[in-house]
Design an enzyme around this catalytic site. Structure first.
Site, PDB file in Angstrom:
ATOM      1  CB  THR A 121      -0.901  -0.013   1.256  1.00  0.00           C
ATOM      2  OG1 THR A 121      -1.508   1.269   1.410  1.00  0.00           O
ATOM      3  CG2 THR A 121      -0.121  -0.312   2.528  1.00  0.00           C
ATOM      4  CG  ASP A 122      -1.224   4.905  -0.996  1.00  0.00           C
ATOM      5  OD1 ASP A 122      -1.725   4.282  -0.035  1.00  0.00           O
ATOM      6  OD2 ASP A 122      -1.886   5.710  -1.700  1.00  0.00           O
ATOM      7  CD  GLU A 123      -3.326   3.681   4.481  1.00  0.00           C
ATOM      8  OE1 GLU A 123      -3.072   3.499   5.681  1.00  0.00           O
ATOM      9  OE2 GLU A 123      -4.481   3.801   4.046  1.00  0.00           O
ATOM     10  CE1 TYR A 145      -3.447  -2.549   5.813  1.00  0.00           C
ATOM     11  CE2 TYR A 145      -3.255  -0.219   5.292  1.00  0.00           C
ATOM     12  CZ  TYR A 145      -3.343  -1.535   4.880  1.00  0.00           C
ATOM     13  OH  TYR A 145      -3.320  -1.839   3.533  1.00  0.00           O
ATOM     14  CE  LYS A 149      -0.162  -4.646   3.133  1.00  0.00           C
ATOM     15  NZ  LYS A 149      -0.563  -6.002   2.640  1.00  0.00           N
ATOM     16  CG  ASN A 174      -7.318   5.143  -0.575  1.00  0.00           C
ATOM     17  OD1 ASN A 174      -6.183   5.537  -0.321  1.00  0.00           O
ATOM     18  ND2 ASN A 174      -8.269   5.011   0.338  1.00  0.00           N
ATOM     19  CE1 TYR A 202     -14.137   8.445  11.065  1.00  0.00           C
ATOM     20  CE2 TYR A 202     -12.343   7.663   9.682  1.00  0.00           C
ATOM     21  CZ  TYR A 202     -13.434   7.403  10.492  1.00  0.00           C
ATOM     22  OH  TYR A 202     -13.811   6.112  10.736  1.00  0.00           O
TER      23      TYR A 202
HETATM   24  P1  NAD Z   1      -9.944  -7.153   2.387  1.00  0.00           P
HETATM   25  O1  NAD Z   1      -9.963  -6.863   3.842  1.00  0.00           O
HETATM   26  O2  NAD Z   1     -11.161  -6.916   1.566  1.00  0.00           O
HETATM   27  O3  NAD Z   1      -9.538  -8.692   2.140  1.00  0.00           O
HETATM   28  C1  NAD Z   1      -8.554  -9.326   2.893  1.00  0.00           C
HETATM   29  C2  NAD Z   1      -8.746 -10.827   2.709  1.00  0.00           C
HETATM   30  O4  NAD Z   1      -7.719 -11.508   3.442  1.00  0.00           O
HETATM   31  C3  NAD Z   1     -10.089 -11.348   3.247  1.00  0.00           C
HETATM   32  O5  NAD Z   1     -10.677 -12.240   2.325  1.00  0.00           O
HETATM   33  C4  NAD Z   1      -9.713 -12.078   4.543  1.00  0.00           C
HETATM   34  O6  NAD Z   1     -10.586 -13.135   4.861  1.00  0.00           O
HETATM   35  C5  NAD Z   1      -8.320 -12.571   4.202  1.00  0.00           C
HETATM   36  N1  NAD Z   1      -7.479 -12.809   5.393  1.00  0.00           N
HETATM   37  C6  NAD Z   1      -7.275 -11.977   6.445  1.00  0.00           C
HETATM   38  N2  NAD Z   1      -6.455 -12.556   7.341  1.00  0.00           N
HETATM   39  C7  NAD Z   1      -6.106 -13.773   6.827  1.00  0.00           C
HETATM   40  C8  NAD Z   1      -5.279 -14.815   7.279  1.00  0.00           C
HETATM   41  N3  NAD Z   1      -4.613 -14.744   8.437  1.00  0.00           N
HETATM   42  N4  NAD Z   1      -5.150 -15.921   6.496  1.00  0.00           N
HETATM   43  C9  NAD Z   1      -5.825 -16.022   5.319  1.00  0.00           C
HETATM   44  N5  NAD Z   1      -6.638 -15.053   4.851  1.00  0.00           N
HETATM   45  C10 NAD Z   1      -6.774 -13.932   5.591  1.00  0.00           C
HETATM   46  O7  NAD Z   1      -8.691  -6.335   1.812  1.00  0.00           O
HETATM   47  P2  NAD Z   1      -8.468  -5.663   0.391  1.00  0.00           P
HETATM   48  O8  NAD Z   1      -8.940  -4.280   0.444  1.00  0.00           O
HETATM   49  O9  NAD Z   1      -8.943  -6.582  -0.652  1.00  0.00           O
HETATM   50  O10 NAD Z   1      -6.870  -5.616   0.376  1.00  0.00           O
HETATM   51  C11 NAD Z   1      -6.134  -6.698  -0.152  1.00  0.00           C
HETATM   52  C12 NAD Z   1      -4.650  -6.370  -0.042  1.00  0.00           C
HETATM   53  O11 NAD Z   1      -4.369  -5.175  -0.771  1.00  0.00           O
HETATM   54  C13 NAD Z   1      -4.186  -6.117   1.389  1.00  0.00           C
HETATM   55  O12 NAD Z   1      -2.907  -6.659   1.529  1.00  0.00           O
HETATM   56  C14 NAD Z   1      -4.120  -4.598   1.493  1.00  0.00           C
HETATM   57  O13 NAD Z   1      -3.141  -4.209   2.418  1.00  0.00           O
HETATM   58  C15 NAD Z   1      -3.732  -4.221   0.084  1.00  0.00           C
HETATM   59  N6  NAD Z   1      -4.163  -2.904  -0.385  1.00  0.00           N
HETATM   60  C16 NAD Z   1      -5.480  -2.549  -0.306  1.00  0.00           C
HETATM   61  C17 NAD Z   1      -5.882  -1.308  -0.828  1.00  0.00           C
HETATM   62  C18 NAD Z   1      -7.324  -0.854  -0.783  1.00  0.00           C
HETATM   63  O14 NAD Z   1      -7.598   0.293  -1.096  1.00  0.00           O
HETATM   64  N7  NAD Z   1      -8.273  -1.714  -0.434  1.00  0.00           N
HETATM   65  C19 NAD Z   1      -4.930  -0.455  -1.388  1.00  0.00           C
HETATM   66  C20 NAD Z   1      -3.594  -0.857  -1.415  1.00  0.00           C
HETATM   67  C21 NAD Z   1      -3.232  -2.088  -0.936  1.00  0.00           C
HETATM   68  O1  DAU Z   2      -4.172   3.977   0.510  1.00  0.00           O
HETATM   69  C1  DAU Z   2      -4.371   2.595   0.436  1.00  0.00           C
HETATM   70  C2  DAU Z   2      -5.211   2.145   1.600  1.00  0.00           C
HETATM   71  O2  DAU Z   2      -6.535   2.588   1.322  1.00  0.00           O
HETATM   72  C3  DAU Z   2      -5.191   0.647   1.815  1.00  0.00           C
HETATM   73  O3  DAU Z   2      -3.888   0.243   2.144  1.00  0.00           O
HETATM   74  C4  DAU Z   2      -6.165   0.248   2.931  1.00  0.00           C
HETATM   75  O4  DAU Z   2      -6.223  -1.164   3.042  1.00  0.00           O
HETATM   76  C5  DAU Z   2      -7.538   0.776   2.577  1.00  0.00           C
HETATM   77  O5  DAU Z   2      -8.430   0.517   3.636  1.00  0.00           O
HETATM   78  C6  DAU Z   2      -7.481   2.272   2.313  1.00  0.00           C
HETATM   79  O6  DAU Z   2      -7.163   2.987   3.529  1.00  0.00           O
HETATM   80  P1  DAU Z   2      -7.857   4.365   3.907  1.00  0.00           P
HETATM   81  O7  DAU Z   2      -7.753   4.573   5.359  1.00  0.00           O
HETATM   82  O8  DAU Z   2      -7.375   5.474   3.027  1.00  0.00           O
HETATM   83  O9  DAU Z   2      -9.370   4.014   3.466  1.00  0.00           O
HETATM   84  P2  DAU Z   2     -10.777   4.348   4.147  1.00  0.00           P
HETATM   85  O10 DAU Z   2     -11.817   4.006   3.139  1.00  0.00           O
HETATM   86  O11 DAU Z   2     -10.887   3.782   5.511  1.00  0.00           O
HETATM   87  O12 DAU Z   2     -10.704   5.929   4.277  1.00  0.00           O
HETATM   88  C7  DAU Z   2     -10.556   6.773   3.137  1.00  0.00           C
HETATM   89  C8  DAU Z   2     -10.529   8.208   3.636  1.00  0.00           C
HETATM   90  O13 DAU Z   2     -11.818   8.529   4.147  1.00  0.00           O
HETATM   91  C9  DAU Z   2      -9.554   8.444   4.770  1.00  0.00           C
HETATM   92  O14 DAU Z   2      -8.991   9.734   4.657  1.00  0.00           O
HETATM   93  C10 DAU Z   2     -10.420   8.365   6.019  1.00  0.00           C
HETATM   94  C11 DAU Z   2     -11.750   8.898   5.524  1.00  0.00           C
HETATM   95  N1  DAU Z   2     -12.947   8.336   6.191  1.00  0.00           N
HETATM   96  C12 DAU Z   2     -13.079   6.988   6.242  1.00  0.00           C
HETATM   97  C13 DAU Z   2     -14.169   6.416   6.877  1.00  0.00           C
HETATM   98  C14 DAU Z   2     -14.325   4.915   6.967  1.00  0.00           C
HETATM   99  C15 DAU Z   2     -13.912   9.179   6.721  1.00  0.00           C
HETATM  100  O15 DAU Z   2     -13.785  10.424   6.641  1.00  0.00           O
HETATM  101  N2  DAU Z   2     -14.991   8.608   7.337  1.00  0.00           N
HETATM  102  C16 DAU Z   2     -15.154   7.273   7.453  1.00  0.00           C
HETATM  103  O16 DAU Z   2     -16.164   6.826   8.051  1.00  0.00           O
END
Ligand code: NAD
Ligand code: DAU
Length: 334
Positions: A121-123, A145, A149, A174, A202
């Site tokens: 992730t970019d985070e 988190y 990562k 994201n 937030y």
């Molecule tokens: P998600 O939470 O939707 O899915 C995570 C999956 O991993 C789920 O199916 C869960 O059951 C499984 N899991 C969790 N713990 C486990 C374990 N111990 N063993 C086996 N399976 C397990 O997450 P996502 O948003 O699909 O993210 C997927 C990946 O991409 C993550 O590594 C996250 O850090 C990364 N990522 C997400 C975003 C985003 O915006 N969603 C952006 C950048 C990177």
């Molecule tokens: O940047 C990549 C990341 O994006 C991934 O690594 C994470 O797995 C993924 O969850 C996501 O993280 P964020 O924290 O950026 O996503 P989230 O949707 O939780 O929040 C997006 C933005 O919105 C963030 O600035 C927080 C804000 N937010 C989020 C929630 C849930 C609110 O203002 N209100 C809310 O209720």
């Protein structure tokens, strides 16, 4: 091609499995997923059963991982605890899955002698006021988190340097699109707007995210899997940077909901103000984002409108309890 996809029942993982099986007629996939609150077996429904095997297991289970890797040429690790707010509330699971779990997968790939792609992730770079992060930017995570990562990423790099493991890291901004758990901003806003529930923003809502449509990300992962160089990091950012308040306003307009639903609430502790990724290195491999935020958001809103059967069980389950604990208000009953 036969690949092991860990976390393949979650949001991005299931989109990736769909993408890989449809764009590669000869591909076979084994999915390992523990099916936490975020994972759903039905996210993989409708896919060809002769080319997809599902194993319900934890990535920390060495024997299950080693067994599932048999015959695979690569492992792509999506499995993670992924929600920043839950990591603030209770970080322990994040260390277990995102750090120890990644270590177990690295050991398994080392034993099997196969390529591993770590989805990150970019985070891990922290917040940036101006300019964009490149793969050379230093790691400065803000939340449990993103620290978990970053720790996983450091192990991946170390396994490449120490053991010559063919390991690569993909860091994305994201993602949004179909099958994303409603704990995340975009699906939360869509579903709350459709129900007339308040939408929690937030702080001042001026935080910026670099939105990437999940299908664009899946194509980028396939590109890196097939052509990326071992030991390298590849950033994948979206085409648009948008303030949270604008994201919410656009969804309210698309759903026809009232702007009065916006509710400014206490800020997230350690909240990163802005993310921005330069994707030039991934673009040099031949990938480019194709879906603008406007188009992707319209498609996403439409999907949630049409797929009540997907989100109804989520809103009535564990998520209701999480929502009440996190925001101090209950969701409307369906
Ligand atoms: P998600 O939470 O939707 O899915 C995570 C999956 O991993 C789920 O199916 C869960 O059951 C499984 N899991 C969790 N713990 C486990 C374990 N111990 N063993 C086996 N399976 C397990 O997450 P996502 O948003 O699909 O993210 C997927 C990946 O991409 C993550 O590594 C996250 O850090 C990364 N990522 C997400 C975003 C985003 O915006 N969603 C952006 C950048 C990177
Ligand atoms: O940047 C990549 C990341 O994006 C991934 O690594 C994470 O797995 C993924 O969850 C996501 O993280 P964020 O924290 O950026 O996503 P989230 O949707 O939780 O929040 C997006 C933005 O919105 C963030 O600035 C927080 C804000 N937010 C989020 C929630 C849930 C609110 O203002 N209100 C809310 O209720």
């Amino acid at each position: 091609m036969k690949v092991l996809v860990t976390g393949g029942a979650g949001f991005i993982g299931s989109n990736f499995v769909r993408h890989l099986l449809s764009s590669n007629g000869d591909a076979e996939v084994v999915v390992i997923d523990r099916l936490t609150y975020a994972g759903r077996r039905d996210n993989l429904d409708g896919l060809p059963e002769d080319r997809l095997e599902f194993v319900e297991a934890d990535i920390c289970d060495r024997a299950a991982v080693a067994n599932s890797l048999k015959g695979c040429s690569a492992l792509i690790n999506f499995a993670a605890e992924s929600h920043v707010d839950r990591s603030v509330d209770s970080p322990e699971d994040f260390i277990r899955t995102d750090v120890t779990g990644t270590f177990v997968l690295l050991e398994a790939c080392r034993d099997a002698g196969i390529r591993m792609v770590q989805i990150s992730t970019d985070e891990v770079y922290g917040s940036i006021d101006e300019g964009t992060f490149t793969e050379q930017s230093h790691l400065d995570p803000s939340s449990p988190y993103s620290a978990s990562k970053a720790s996983g990423d450091l192990l991946v790099s170390a396994f490449h340097k120490t053991y010559g493991l063919e390991a690569l890291i993909v860091r994305a901004s994201n993602n949004y699109g179909t099958r994303q758990h409603p704990e995340k901003l975009i699906p939360l806003t869509i579903l709350n707007a459709l129900h007339g529930d308040p939408i929690p923003i937030y702080g001042d809502g001026k935080q910026v995210r670099n939105w990437l449509f999940v299908e664009d990300f899946c194509r980028a992962i396939e590109t890196v899997l097939k052509t990326g160089l071992a030991g390298e990091v590849y950033n994948v950012g979206g085409p648009d940077e948008v303030e949270n308040i604008e994201v919410v306003e656009r969804i309210l307009d698309l759903t026809g909901a009232d702007r009065d639903l916006i509710s400014f609430v206490a800020d997230r502790p350690g909240h990163d103000v802005r993310y921005s990724l330069s994707s030039g290195k991934t673009e040099a491999l031949g990938w480019k984002a194709e879906v603008s935020f406007s188009e992707g958001l319209e498609r996403t809103v439409e999907w949630y409108r049409e797929n009540r059967a997907w989100w109804e069980p989520v809103r009535s389950g564990e998520y209701r309890e999480w929502y009440l604990k996190q925001y101090g208000v209950s969701l409307t009953e369906d």
